[in-house]
Design a protein around this motif. Structure first.
Motif, PDB file in Angstrom:
ATOM      1  N   VAL A   1     -51.495   9.709  -3.840  1.00 29.43           N
ATOM      2  CA  VAL A   1     -51.439   8.427  -3.404  1.00 29.43           C
ATOM      3  C   VAL A   1     -50.062   8.439  -2.228  1.00 29.43           C
ATOM      4  O   VAL A   1     -49.998   7.751  -1.314  1.00 29.43           O
TER       5      VAL A   1
ATOM      6  N   GLN B   1     -46.127   3.534  -0.739  1.00 34.11           N
ATOM      7  CA  GLN B   1     -47.177   3.908  -2.001  1.00 34.11           C
ATOM      8  C   GLN B   1     -47.696   2.686  -2.727  1.00 34.11           C
ATOM      9  O   GLN B   1     -48.747   2.398  -3.128  1.00 34.11           O
TER      10      GLN B   1
ATOM     11  N   SER C   1     -51.551   1.353  -3.490  1.00 36.80           N
ATOM     12  CA  SER C   1     -52.119   1.629  -4.833  1.00 36.80           C
ATOM     13  C   SER C   1     -52.675   0.221  -5.177  1.00 36.80           C
ATOM     14  O   SER C   1     -54.007   0.116  -5.633  1.00 36.80           O
TER      15      SER C   1
ATOM     16  N   ARG D   1     -56.762  -0.385  -5.737  1.00 38.87           N
ATOM     17  CA  ARG D   1     -57.429  -1.185  -6.840  1.00 38.87           C
ATOM     18  C   ARG D   1     -58.120  -2.643  -6.339  1.00 38.87           C
ATOM     19  O   ARG D   1     -59.270  -2.855  -6.987  1.00 38.87           O
TER      20      ARG D   1
END
Length: 304
Positions: free
Chosen positions: A21, A32, A36, A40
């Motif tokens: 990632v 990052q 993330s 999601r």
């Protein structure tokens, strides 16, 4: 679909293909944590977990692998569309994405690319050099529009057109018992060590096939990854080898080798260009196919 949505899909694709990632975030020029969160949200929109942690990295779940196939298709179509629009606006530009057999990188590919750029100087090339087994995957993964390879891949999704016939010569060191001959039967070296490319290379399978047709299985003395290496090992007297294309038959101090014509089997291989049958090629790639077929049309068996 917004540019941000596309970037999230590209980042998902990158992570599913093995990037961390952190690495994917760096490519997308976001933090990052931000990436993330975006991944999601993507999972929430799709309604399934797409990535799972395996050790210290993320790997696609079964649902993620299914979803990635569609993401690959969406991104490929989008990129093709952008290229097509750009080339429609300015038809003398564009990019040719070309993968080719590594042994062709010293003569055929440079000649084709140079000749094409003389006619279309603003066209760019993305070049990928690979062994035979990886070339088909370049097409199937849409990482290349075209491949130049030896022999028809025989894949139901791929169209292949022959460009030329490349001769194969038996290379022997100058001190070899057959070195004063010009023509030999391949069967005459059945008991000698062969210097071959490693398994997976097209020249390796061609050599093994020709030896079988001559009535024997080659004894593998040494293996290499470049034709230049094969020539060096032959020059050192470590064995014999089948070498592609039409080399200068005069030995040199660096390569004291004689190249002999094979008479008992067809010492040659077909070289051709291939593309995905159902894929609409960008104009520049279609022009390159026409160029390659045109300039090789007058090439007789036995050399350029």
């Amino acid at each position: 679909m917004s540019a941000m949505d596309l970037q999230v899909l590209r980042s998902f694709q990158a992570v599913a293909q093995g990037l961390t990632v952190t690495e994917a975030a760096a490519e997308a020029r976001v933090t990052q944590p931000a990436l993330s969160r975006a991944l999601r949200r993507l999972e929430e929109e799709v309604g399934a977990q797409l990535l799972q942690r395996v050790g210290r990295v993320l790997r696609p779940t079964p649902a993620g692998r299914v979803f990635k196939e569609y993401v690959d298709a969406v991104l490929d179509s989008y990129d093709q569309g952008r290229r097509a629009v750009a080339e429609a606006v300015d038809p003398d530009t564009g990019t040719v994405s070309l993968a080719f057999l590594h042994t062709l990188g010293t003569w055929l590919v440079p000649r084709l690319v140079t000749g094409f750029r003389e006619e279309f100087p603003r066209v760019r090339f993305e070049l990928y050099q690979h062994v035979e087994n990886g070339l088909v995957q370049h097409l199937l993964d849409a990482t290349a529009d075209l491949v130049i390879t030896s022999g028809d891949p025989g894949h139901p999704l791929i169209t292949w057109r022959r460009l030329l016939v490349e001769p194969l010569w038996l290379a022997v060191p100058t001190g070899h018992r057959l070195a004063e001959r010009r023509r030999v039967r391949l069967a005459e070296v059945a008991e000698e060590p062969f210097i071959l490319l490693k398994p997976g290379y097209g020249l390796r399978s061609v050599t093994e096939t020709l030896c079988r047709r001559a009535g024997f299985a080659p004894f593998v003395g040494f293996e290499g990854e470049e034709v230049h290496t094969l020539r060096g090992l032959v020059a050192a007297g470590l064995g014999v080898s089948l070498i592609p294309s039409s080399p200068d038959t005069a030995a040199t101090p660096d390569f004291p080798i004689r190249y002999l014509e094979i008479t008992d089997v067809r010492g040659a291989r077909d070289i051709g260009v291939a593309w995905l049958s159902g894929r609409t090629l960008p104009p520049a790639s279609r022009r390159f196919i026409d160029h390659a077929l045109r300039v090789t049309a007058g090439v007789a068996d036995g050399g350029w």
